[in-house]
Design a protein around this motif. Structure first.
Motif, PDB file in Angstrom:
ATOM      1  N   THR A 196      44.733  27.037  33.178  1.00  0.00           N
ATOM      2  CA  THR A 196      44.842  28.120  34.139  1.00  0.00           C
ATOM      3  C   THR A 196      44.752  27.574  35.565  1.00  0.00           C
ATOM      4  OG1 THR A 196      43.881  29.739  32.623  1.00  0.00           O
ATOM      5  CG2 THR A 196      43.735  30.232  34.975  1.00  0.00           C
ATOM      6  N   ASN A 197      45.648  28.013  36.440  1.00  0.00           N
ATOM      7  CA  ASN A 197      45.647  27.534  37.827  1.00  0.00           C
ATOM      8  C   ASN A 197      45.762  28.675  38.838  1.00  0.00           C
ATOM      9  OD1 ASN A 197      48.293  28.303  37.451  1.00  0.00           O
ATOM     10  ND2 ASN A 197      49.165  26.272  37.769  1.00  0.00           N
ATOM     11  N   SER A 198      45.392  29.891  38.413  1.00  0.00           N
ATOM     12  CA  SER A 198      45.426  31.039  39.312  1.00  0.00           C
ATOM     13  C   SER A 198      44.177  31.892  39.089  1.00  0.00           C
ATOM     14  CB  SER A 198      46.690  31.874  39.074  1.00  0.00           C
ATOM     15  OG  SER A 198      46.743  32.334  37.738  1.00  0.00           O
ATOM     16  N   ASP A 199      43.947  32.840  39.997  1.00  0.00           N
ATOM     17  CA  ASP A 199      42.753  33.681  39.912  1.00  0.00           C
ATOM     18  C   ASP A 199      42.711  34.441  38.586  1.00  0.00           C
ATOM     19  OD1 ASP A 199      42.250  32.770  42.418  1.00  0.00           O
ATOM     20  OD2 ASP A 199      42.684  34.653  43.458  1.00  0.00           O
ATOM     21  N   ILE A 200      41.485  34.691  38.099  1.00  0.00           N
ATOM     22  CA  ILE A 200      41.274  35.382  36.828  1.00  0.00           C
ATOM     23  C   ILE A 200      40.614  36.729  37.116  1.00  0.00           C
ATOM     24  CG2 ILE A 200      40.163  35.259  34.569  1.00  0.00           C
ATOM     25  CD1 ILE A 200      40.027  32.188  35.009  1.00  0.00           C
ATOM     26  N   THR A 201      41.206  37.815  36.616  1.00  0.00           N
ATOM     27  CA  THR A 201      40.636  39.155  36.757  1.00  0.00           C
ATOM     28  C   THR A 201      40.617  39.825  35.390  1.00  0.00           C
ATOM     29  OG1 THR A 201      41.442  39.386  39.039  1.00  0.00           O
ATOM     30  CG2 THR A 201      40.838  41.399  37.864  1.00  0.00           C
ATOM     31  N   GLN A 202      39.422  40.271  34.957  1.00  0.00           N
ATOM     32  CA  GLN A 202      39.268  40.892  33.643  1.00  0.00           C
ATOM     33  C   GLN A 202      38.237  42.019  33.713  1.00  0.00           C
ATOM     34  OE1 GLN A 202      38.192  37.778  30.889  1.00  0.00           O
ATOM     35  NE2 GLN A 202      40.166  36.738  31.045  1.00  0.00           N
ATOM     36  N   THR A 203      38.408  43.037  32.847  1.00  0.00           N
ATOM     37  CA  THR A 203      37.406  44.093  32.655  1.00  0.00           C
ATOM     38  C   THR A 203      36.730  43.853  31.318  1.00  0.00           C
ATOM     39  OG1 THR A 203      38.674  45.682  33.968  1.00  0.00           O
ATOM     40  CG2 THR A 203      37.017  46.559  32.476  1.00  0.00           C
ATOM     41  N   LEU A 204      35.402  43.671  31.341  1.00  0.00           N
ATOM     42  CA  LEU A 204      34.692  43.180  30.165  1.00  0.00           C
ATOM     43  C   LEU A 204      33.456  44.025  29.875  1.00  0.00           C
ATOM     44  CD1 LEU A 204      34.839  39.443  31.222  1.00  0.00           C
ATOM     45  CD2 LEU A 204      36.223  40.481  29.433  1.00  0.00           C
ATOM     46  N   PRO A 205      33.051  44.107  28.582  1.00  0.00           N
ATOM     47  CA  PRO A 205      31.822  44.832  28.239  1.00  0.00           C
ATOM     48  C   PRO A 205      30.593  44.016  28.636  1.00  0.00           C
ATOM     49  CG  PRO A 205      32.773  43.824  26.283  1.00  0.00           C
ATOM     50  CD  PRO A 205      33.761  43.605  27.399  1.00  0.00           C
ATOM     51  N   VAL A 206      29.537  44.725  29.040  1.00  0.00           N
ATOM     52  CA  VAL A 206      28.274  44.081  29.383  1.00  0.00           C
ATOM     53  C   VAL A 206      27.485  43.856  28.096  1.00  0.00           C
ATOM     54  CG1 VAL A 206      26.143  44.241  30.700  1.00  0.00           C
ATOM     55  CG2 VAL A 206      28.265  45.181  31.634  1.00  0.00           C
ATOM     56  N   ILE A 207      27.081  42.608  27.869  1.00  0.00           N
ATOM     57  CA  ILE A 207      26.366  42.251  26.645  1.00  0.00           C
ATOM     58  C   ILE A 207      24.906  41.986  26.993  1.00  0.00           C
ATOM     59  CG2 ILE A 207      26.227  40.597  24.742  1.00  0.00           C
ATOM     60  CD1 ILE A 207      29.215  40.069  25.155  1.00  0.00           C
ATOM     61  N   VAL A 208      24.009  42.633  26.236  1.00  0.00           N
ATOM     62  CA  VAL A 208      22.565  42.483  26.449  1.00  0.00           C
ATOM     63  C   VAL A 208      21.983  41.805  25.223  1.00  0.00           C
ATOM     64  CG1 VAL A 208      20.402  43.674  26.948  1.00  0.00           C
ATOM     65  CG2 VAL A 208      22.557  44.576  27.840  1.00  0.00           C
ATOM     66  N   SER A 226      34.310  44.991  36.073  1.00  0.00           N
ATOM     67  CA  SER A 226      35.492  44.201  36.405  1.00  0.00           C
ATOM     68  C   SER A 226      35.059  42.915  37.112  1.00  0.00           C
ATOM     69  CB  SER A 226      36.442  45.005  37.289  1.00  0.00           C
ATOM     70  OG  SER A 226      37.575  44.240  37.648  1.00  0.00           O
ATOM     71  N   VAL A 227      35.587  41.787  36.643  1.00  0.00           N
ATOM     72  CA  VAL A 227      35.202  40.472  37.172  1.00  0.00           C
ATOM     73  C   VAL A 227      36.445  39.732  37.667  1.00  0.00           C
ATOM     74  CG1 VAL A 227      34.059  38.281  36.678  1.00  0.00           C
ATOM     75  CG2 VAL A 227      33.293  40.358  35.538  1.00  0.00           C
ATOM     76  N   THR A 228      36.330  39.142  38.856  1.00  0.00           N
ATOM     77  CA  THR A 228      37.398  38.294  39.397  1.00  0.00           C
ATOM     78  C   THR A 228      36.819  36.919  39.720  1.00  0.00           C
ATOM     79  OG1 THR A 228      38.605  40.157  40.351  1.00  0.00           O
ATOM     80  CG2 THR A 228      39.083  37.973  41.251  1.00  0.00           C
ATOM     81  N   ILE A 229      37.458  35.883  39.183  1.00  0.00           N
ATOM     82  CA  ILE A 229      37.047  34.511  39.461  1.00  0.00           C
ATOM     83  C   ILE A 229      38.166  33.838  40.250  1.00  0.00           C
ATOM     84  CG2 ILE A 229      36.450  32.273  38.477  1.00  0.00           C
ATOM     85  CD1 ILE A 229      35.267  33.661  36.109  1.00  0.00           C
ATOM     86  N   PRO A 230      37.929  33.511  41.537  1.00  0.00           N
ATOM     87  CA  PRO A 230      38.965  32.807  42.307  1.00  0.00           C
ATOM     88  C   PRO A 230      39.112  31.365  41.821  1.00  0.00           C
ATOM     89  CG  PRO A 230      36.967  33.055  43.613  1.00  0.00           C
ATOM     90  CD  PRO A 230      36.725  33.809  42.338  1.00  0.00           C
ATOM     91  N   VAL A 231      40.341  30.922  41.699  1.00  0.00           N
ATOM     92  CA  VAL A 231      40.636  29.557  41.258  1.00  0.00           C
ATOM     93  C   VAL A 231      41.384  28.842  42.376  1.00  0.00           C
ATOM     94  CG1 VAL A 231      41.843  28.138  39.563  1.00  0.00           C
ATOM     95  CG2 VAL A 231      40.709  30.247  38.843  1.00  0.00           C
TER      96      VAL A 231
END
Length: 389
Positions: A196-208, A226-231
């Motif tokens: 992967t060489n571009s930003d990552i954006t995902q909507t994910l469940p919160v795990i406890v 919603s989580v975004t990780i800049p790459v």
């Protein structure tokens, strides 16, 4: 006598009563046959069954005050009864699986029976499981920070992940008091495709989970974030050096130059250690079969250990010079060459001038030598006279 009896009103009454009895018996037999026929045609319906799975359980308790654990996520029910009623029940889904009123129990651990609500009395049922063991505790709530788990090994070489951006950095967790006391991690797991060489954006469940990684029975609000990780790439501009390659043509020399307007440096994406050791990029230029000056497109090689390089190609000027036969110096065809007829007189004049200059130089040297000799003789004689005195 017979005639008298037959004309008697009682005889007529008895005969009418007999005919009535026969008619009643006939009608009753016909009705029985019809009932038996109906029963035979509908017998399969009476004994039919239907299994329904994945039914949620509704908990009858004050949810703001109590938190119940042990309730299964779903149950199954086996129904049996009339076809018409069974089909209607399946179509309308007019029943639920519920618990008894748990408010009366209070805090503690209990075994309760699950019940159907809204099910027709004409249907028999069996719930699986029919009984469950539950624990009722006081409900508590607390805010927790959400952490992001991400494995950077999935990124392309020379790329790195920046700080994750979460649209909801904290979540509200509700549950039993002892369950919240076991919370060790509140997180989302971000995954990405290889290289992967571009930003990552995902909507994910919160795990406890607890310290052992077991997921806990709690309620999370919001349940997804919603989580975004800049790459970004780790890169540096590196100068390019042209290197002649291939088999040069005999009698020709070559001069290489990056064409006007082209980049003289290349942007290399690589790990820091690779970039630190990289001083230049050698770009090979094949001159095999080239006999005339031209501009060619060549590929910029990707250095060892690097992920990519830009630009991928550049244009290079190949300046071709043809060597003069028997002479190692290049023969510049654009410079005029002197003819043999004009070169002879000029050569004679130059030789006469050189001879005259040589004679003058020789005479001057002789005169200087004689003057030097006379001066030395006089000096010697003066020295001798001084010695005699």
């Amino acid at each position: 006598m017979m005639e008298k009896i037959m004309n008697s009103p009682w005889f007529l009454r008895i005969v009418a009563l007999g005919f009535a009895a026969l008619l009643f018996t006939y009608v009753n037999n016909e009705n029985s046959k019809q009932i038996n026929a109906n029963n035979r045609s509908g017998g399969a319906t009476v004994n039919s069954t239907e299994m329904i799975t994945d039914l949620p359980v509704l908990v009858d308790i004050d949810q703001e005050k109590y938190f119940v654990t042990g309730i299964p996520d779903s149950v199954s029910i086996l129904l049996e009864g009339s076809t018409a009623i069974l089909l209607n029940t399946l179509t309308t889904k007019s029943f639920d699986i519920v618990t008894p009123d748990l408010n009366e129990l209070g805090e503690g651990t209990y075994t309760i029976e699950l019940l159907p609500s809204g099910l027709s009395d004409d249907l028999s049922y069996t719930i699986y499981p029919a009984e469950v063991k539950i624990t009722i505790q006081e409900r508590v709530s607390e805010n927790y920070d959400v952490s992001v788990l991400f494995n950077e090994d999935s990124l392309a070489r020379g790329y790195e992940a920046g700080e994750p951006i979460v649209d909801s950095e904290t979540v509200l967790i509700e549950g039993a008091a002892d369950t919240l006391g076991r919370i060790a991690n509140v997180q989302v797991n971000v995954s990405a495709e290889e290289n992967t060489n571009s930003d990552i954006t995902q909507t994910l469940p919160v795990i406890v989970t607890d310290a052992a990684g077991n997921q806990l029975d709690v309620e999370v609000t919001p349940s997804e974030v919603s989580v975004t990780i800049p790459v970004t790439s780790n890169s540096r501009d590196v100068p390019m050096s042209l290197q002649q390659s291939g088999t040069p043509e005999s009698g020709y020399t070559y001069e290489l130059a990056i064409a006007e307007g082209e980049d003289t440096t290349a942007n290399v994406v690589a790990e820091e250690a690779v970039l630190d050791a990289l001083e230049e990029i050698q770009v090979p230029v094949d001159v095999t079969g080239v006999t005339e000056s031209s501009t060619v497109e060549v590929t910029v090689p990707v250095p060892n250990g690097a992920a990519s390089v830009l630009p991928e190609t550049i244009e290079v000027d190949i300046i071709v010079t043809e060597e003069e036969a028997g002479n190692s110096q290049p023969n510049r065809t654009d410079e005029p060459q002197p003819s043999e007829s004009s070169s002879a007189p000029e050569s004679s004049e130059e030789e006469s001038s050189q001879e005259s200059e040589e004679r003058e130089s020789s005479e001057s040297s002789s005169s200087i030598s004689e003057s030097s000799s006379e001066s030395n003789s006089e000096s010697t004689e003066e020295n001798n006279d001084d010695n005699n005195e």
